[in-house]
Design an enzyme around this catalytic site. Sequence first.
Site, PDB file in Angstrom:
ATOM      1  N   ARG A 161       0.866  -1.173   0.000  1.00 39.44           N
ATOM      2  CA  ARG A 161       0.000   0.000   0.000  1.00 39.44           C
ATOM      3  C   ARG A 161       0.904   1.225   0.000  1.00 39.44           C
ATOM      4  O   ARG A 161       2.030   1.188   0.503  1.00 39.44           O
ATOM      5  CB  ARG A 161      -0.886   0.014   1.238  1.00 39.44           C
ATOM      6  CG  ARG A 161      -1.761  -1.220   1.407  1.00 39.44           C
ATOM      7  CD  ARG A 161      -2.476  -1.177   2.750  1.00 39.44           C
ATOM      8  NE  ARG A 161      -3.350  -2.337   2.950  1.00 39.44           N
ATOM      9  CZ  ARG A 161      -2.984  -3.459   3.553  1.00 39.44           C
ATOM     10  NH1 ARG A 161      -1.753  -3.570   4.021  1.00 39.44           N
ATOM     11  NH2 ARG A 161      -3.843  -4.457   3.695  1.00 39.44           N
ATOM     12  N   LYS A 185      -1.712  -1.505   9.059  1.00 42.34           N
ATOM     13  CA  LYS A 185      -2.413  -0.871  10.165  1.00 42.34           C
ATOM     14  C   LYS A 185      -2.274  -1.729  11.416  1.00 42.34           C
ATOM     15  O   LYS A 185      -2.228  -2.950  11.346  1.00 42.34           O
ATOM     16  CB  LYS A 185      -3.893  -0.707   9.814  1.00 42.34           C
ATOM     17  CG  LYS A 185      -4.165   0.412   8.819  1.00 42.34           C
ATOM     18  CD  LYS A 185      -3.960   1.770   9.460  1.00 42.34           C
ATOM     19  CE  LYS A 185      -4.291   2.893   8.504  1.00 42.34           C
ATOM     20  NZ  LYS A 185      -5.725   2.972   8.200  1.00 42.34           N
ATOM     21  N   HIS A 262      -3.771   2.713  -6.272  1.00 38.59           N
ATOM     22  CA  HIS A 262      -3.893   1.300  -5.905  1.00 38.59           C
ATOM     23  C   HIS A 262      -3.647   0.368  -7.086  1.00 38.59           C
ATOM     24  O   HIS A 262      -3.608  -0.852  -6.918  1.00 38.59           O
ATOM     25  CB  HIS A 262      -5.294   1.050  -5.362  1.00 38.59           C
ATOM     26  CG  HIS A 262      -5.320   0.307  -4.051  1.00 38.59           C
ATOM     27  ND1 HIS A 262      -4.511   0.622  -2.985  1.00 38.59           N
ATOM     28  CD2 HIS A 262      -6.062  -0.750  -3.645  1.00 38.59           C
ATOM     29  CE1 HIS A 262      -4.768  -0.204  -1.986  1.00 38.59           C
ATOM     30  NE2 HIS A 262      -5.690  -1.045  -2.364  1.00 38.59           N
ATOM     31  N   ARG A 265      -0.773  -2.187  -6.853  1.00 36.89           N
ATOM     32  CA  ARG A 265      -1.074  -3.267  -5.908  1.00 36.89           C
ATOM     33  C   ARG A 265      -2.016  -4.285  -6.546  1.00 36.89           C
ATOM     34  O   ARG A 265      -1.811  -5.500  -6.427  1.00 36.89           O
ATOM     35  CB  ARG A 265      -1.687  -2.663  -4.642  1.00 36.89           C
ATOM     36  CG  ARG A 265      -2.048  -3.672  -3.551  1.00 36.89           C
ATOM     37  CD  ARG A 265      -2.373  -2.915  -2.271  1.00 36.89           C
ATOM     38  NE  ARG A 265      -3.101  -3.708  -1.296  1.00 36.89           N
ATOM     39  CZ  ARG A 265      -2.539  -4.498  -0.389  1.00 36.89           C
ATOM     40  NH1 ARG A 265      -1.229  -4.629  -0.363  1.00 36.89           N
ATOM     41  NH2 ARG A 265      -3.272  -5.154   0.493  1.00 36.89           N
ATOM     42  N   HIS A 288      -3.327  -9.402   3.726  1.00 35.76           N
ATOM     43  CA  HIS A 288      -4.753  -9.573   3.988  1.00 35.76           C
ATOM     44  C   HIS A 288      -4.947 -10.482   5.198  1.00 35.76           C
ATOM     45  O   HIS A 288      -4.316 -11.531   5.308  1.00 35.76           O
ATOM     46  CB  HIS A 288      -5.457 -10.205   2.785  1.00 35.76           C
ATOM     47  CG  HIS A 288      -5.639  -9.254   1.639  1.00 35.76           C
ATOM     48  ND1 HIS A 288      -5.926  -9.672   0.356  1.00 35.76           N
ATOM     49  CD2 HIS A 288      -5.580  -7.902   1.577  1.00 35.76           C
ATOM     50  CE1 HIS A 288      -6.035  -8.620  -0.438  1.00 35.76           C
ATOM     51  NE2 HIS A 288      -5.828  -7.539   0.284  1.00 35.76           N
ATOM     52  N   TYR A 297      -9.250 -11.329  -6.524  1.00 35.25           N
ATOM     53  CA  TYR A 297      -8.295 -11.349  -7.626  1.00 35.25           C
ATOM     54  C   TYR A 297      -8.404 -12.626  -8.457  1.00 35.25           C
ATOM     55  O   TYR A 297      -8.036 -12.644  -9.627  1.00 35.25           O
ATOM     56  CB  TYR A 297      -6.875 -11.157  -7.093  1.00 35.25           C
ATOM     57  CG  TYR A 297      -6.677  -9.788  -6.505  1.00 35.25           C
ATOM     58  CD1 TYR A 297      -6.578  -8.667  -7.322  1.00 35.25           C
ATOM     59  CD2 TYR A 297      -6.646  -9.600  -5.132  1.00 35.25           C
ATOM     60  CE1 TYR A 297      -6.436  -7.411  -6.786  1.00 35.25           C
ATOM     61  CE2 TYR A 297      -6.500  -8.337  -4.583  1.00 35.25           C
ATOM     62  CZ  TYR A 297      -6.404  -7.247  -5.425  1.00 35.25           C
ATOM     63  OH  TYR A 297      -6.279  -5.992  -4.886  1.00 35.25           O
TER      64      TYR A 297
END
Length: 317
Positions: A161, A185, A262, A265, A288, A297
């Site tokens: 990211r 995060k 994005h 990515r 993830h 995907y």
Amino acid sequence: MARHGAQLLPDGPPALRAAAADYLTHLRLERGLSANSIDAYARDIAKYVAVLAARGVSDFAAATAEDIRAFAAALEADGLAVRSRARATVAVRRLHRFLLAEGQAADDPGADVAPASGAERLPKALTVAEVEALIDSVSGESPGELRDRAVLEFLYATGARISEAVGLDVDDLDLGQGVARLYGKGSKERLVPVGSLAAAALEAWLVRGRPGFAAKGAGASGERAGAVFLNARGGRLSRQSAWAIVTRAAERAGLASHVTAHSLRHSFATHLLEGGADIRVVQELLGHASVTTTQIYTRVTAESLREVYATAHPRAR
């Protein structure tokens, strides 16, 4: 006065408002959505926040599929058009997917709520040729050009990211081993490979470009001084500036109409799966929390296969 999406959120539990505002920031800085699109997302999420608050839910992590269905029912009761209801439901599903991916929730209640048929678009991946054109649009030897190419190479090589790339410190890189340590995060840590082309671009920046920028920030705090990617004043590159690097490269490569922050990515994940990578490996590389998030995907690659089949097979038309 221009509006900002977060200002459209209603009063409600602080945890709901904070997480919603964080998601809107992600849409603006990392997904590169327009102000109008962000306002539309904000209005949809504001309605969802109001429904959750009325149902006694004070944190998105505590929301259930039944709460999302109650939200959809409330939209229908308000007489909202089918297309608008579908858009709002997709906005909420994407919000929960984001929270799961960022480690702010343990599961994704939206996965159990089917959106209206055709309402949710798959992420747009660039072709390999388009990625090469994007990166090759930066070819100079100035410090800024060396940095911009290194940023583009790093984003595509690692699937990072933008927030993870600008948060990268020199100590997080081991170019000899070809790996980088990324922090998502909640400081969730993962190691990702750095390919040879990206490693070469990073080395060129670190050796021939970064020292000049770092000298302008002499006396900067350790946090700033340790950043891999610096701005021209010697401070840590911001997410907005990194997004601008991608945008400018897309314009030079003639790809501005379908490239966002994005896109690299998305392309990283799609190209790995098309090349035969296991979905669990791609999940780990993307950071993830759940393979459910990564499975979108596989739908992208399936769509690509169907397009090739329809074009190439003599009896597919």
